[in-house]
Design an enzyme around this catalytic site. Sequence first.
Site, mmCIF file in Angstrom:
data_model
loop_
_atom_site.group_PDB
_atom_site.id
_atom_site.type_symbol
_atom_site.label_atom_id
_atom_site.label_comp_id
_atom_site.label_asym_id
_atom_site.label_seq_id
_atom_site.Cartn_x
_atom_site.Cartn_y
_atom_site.Cartn_z
ATOM 1 N N ASP A 299 0.812 -1.220 0.000
ATOM 2 C CA ASP A 299 0.000 0.000 0.000
ATOM 3 C C ASP A 299 0.846 1.271 0.000
ATOM 4 O O ASP A 299 0.369 2.335 -0.383
ATOM 5 C CB ASP A 299 -0.960 -0.002 1.196
ATOM 6 N N GLY A 306 0.988 8.629 0.635
ATOM 7 C CA GLY A 306 0.825 10.071 0.438
ATOM 8 C C GLY A 306 -0.142 10.374 -0.697
ATOM 9 O O GLY A 306 -0.979 11.260 -0.593
ATOM 10 N N TYR A 383 -9.492 -0.011 2.616
ATOM 11 C CA TYR A 383 -8.968 0.211 3.969
ATOM 12 C C TYR A 383 -8.611 1.673 4.229
ATOM 13 O O TYR A 383 -8.250 2.400 3.306
ATOM 14 C CB TYR A 383 -7.675 -0.588 4.168
ATOM 15 N N ASP A 442 15.892 6.928 10.968
ATOM 16 C CA ASP A 442 17.282 7.369 10.859
ATOM 17 C C ASP A 442 17.636 8.093 12.154
ATOM 18 O O ASP A 442 17.409 9.288 12.298
ATOM 19 C CB ASP A 442 17.435 8.276 9.633
HETATM 20 CU CU LIG Z 1 -7.126 -6.149 8.224
#
Ligand SMILES: [Cu+2]
Length: 643
Positions: A299, A306, A383, A442
């Site tokens: 995803d 973004g 989602y 980082d």
């Molecule tokens: Cu799920």
Amino acid sequence: MSATVLTTPHPLEMLRGDEVTQAVELLRAAGHLAEDARVVHVVLDEPEKEVVAAWQPGDPVDRSVRILAAPGPGLQLLEAVVSVSAGAVRDVRVYEGMRPALLFGESLNAILTLPEHPEWVAALHRRGIDDPAQVQIDPWPAGNFGLDLEDGRRISRCIAYLRESPTDNGYARPIEGLVAFFDMGANEVIEVQDHGVVPLPPERGGYLPADVGPVRTDLRPLDITQPEGPSFEVDGNAVRWQRWSFRVGFDPYEGLVLHTVGYEDAGRVRPVLYRASISEMVVPYGDPGPGHGWKNAFDAGEWGLGRMANSLTLGCDCLGVIHYFDGLLVNEQGAPYAVENAICMHEEDYGILWKHHDLHGDTSEVRRSRRLVVSFIATVGNYEYGFYWYFYQDGNIQLEVKLTGIVSTMAIEPGATSEFANVIAPGLAAPHHQHLFNARLDFDVDGTTNTVYEVEAAPVPIGPENPLGNAFRQQATALTTEAAAQRETNAAASRHWRVVNPTSTNRLGAPVGYRLLPTMSTPTMLAQPESSVAHRAAFARHNLWVTPYAREERRAAGEFPNQHAGDDGLPSWTSADRPIADRDVVCWYSFGVTHFVRPEDWPVMPVEYAGFVLSPVGFFERNPALDVPPSHAGHCDAEPAAG
Ligand SMILES: [Cu+2]
């Protein structure tokens, strides 16, 4: 074109629309970007760390833009770095055999083209669906399974849902067994597969107010008021709040990025993190069937967290005084556009920060915890993922991912069950799956000379050293090479990782540090090691990876994960087994949830949580939040309960 000198306040200031326009024009003028090429992304070419560290207010800044384009329908990508400050194209690279993230224009073409295809129409007829316009088509990243039809093409796999009215919940009525392979570059259907008819589930699965009937009437208002405004200050993309300072960035794949996170201590800002973001995520499904076994969407890398960010002008999810940051993106023609209010920042009361009632001295001290929340929400198909970074007054930083939205569904024969999916409504099941995230952290703990230790509890056998059998040690092991630093969580041993700076010691003589704490049990990849997805999302096979900082190493599954065969990114970089002690290190933390879907997750899922905490260990001399003032008097007075 003449060179334009742009004066900008800071090298990491967010990219502006005029910079994007100028960079695209420069690239076109130099003959590298044809009119019909599709622009995949445009991002700020972040300067080298040393440049950022050396920069002083007023210094000139070279603002450079990184452009990725797909010149044609095939597997060639062009990447250019264009300096808008110098008005020059700095670098052009061509990648062969690579695919961009799924392009929105091409995905839309799939949705528009597929309903015309006779085999698609015939498959719908076999299911009693006569109007293809009532069918919702979801193009999915196709994965890489070594199929001939994947070869040389940018493809998606399209699956379908019945929506008899526009406000239906499509996921309530999956059109099972039907999968179409679509060539995204060529805009044509390659193959329609029908694996057999399963009855459409009967229920509409509505969750809109009109669908759910009467709402509760016993919820009274709870208002958050901040009469003197918020406690944060914002200057461009720079934020200061309760000794914390950082810069906000936005990336088409990572979404929200935090830069140069530091904490002001005795008058100086002490660095903690140079850069933090979600570098990749994957959702592998655990059902072996032909309709679902291939599902493993990246995803972040294939869709872009973004690119999918919500504009919070459409209804905000935060309470209190809010500051928004826009997210700058580019369309496929190279024109910039802003996702307005993509990032939300506000403060929250978070219960008690610390408290003690001294029975002997009869003193009672309590401080309330305030946290700063910086968040964004991405809608990736069915989602929703909310990413919430929290800053606390005691030096803690937390990332909480909120998973919500609608689960991916499958139709099953009425009354049937499955080992690989849970039945959630009549004739409707949801395959088991995982949501596996990778955070790239980082660290610069008081500077760039850092070493990572694994810390855990080590019980001591009963013996002369431990006569009562109660003893346990804190065992700290330095992780000195990349191979040794591929680690898993171990909740029973309280295992966590500590990043220390051996060149910066506290008043007790110990190196200052920050620890990475798993906050809940977190899975690794359940798919078999030899499976396609385990190679492609190898980052999820370990919870922790540590690499020496390298500017180009940004994305855990590599730069071009779409349809990639795998083993790019972390497994490739770490195969060199580079030393990681006493140097600038990057921690890559894989975490997430294994989702056995419940009936309660339907028709829209209550938030499920995943994440981690970073907390100081000997970084400060003592509790850094002693100086938080007591709350104003009177706020604890009880009001008599109504009624
Ligand atoms: Cu799920």
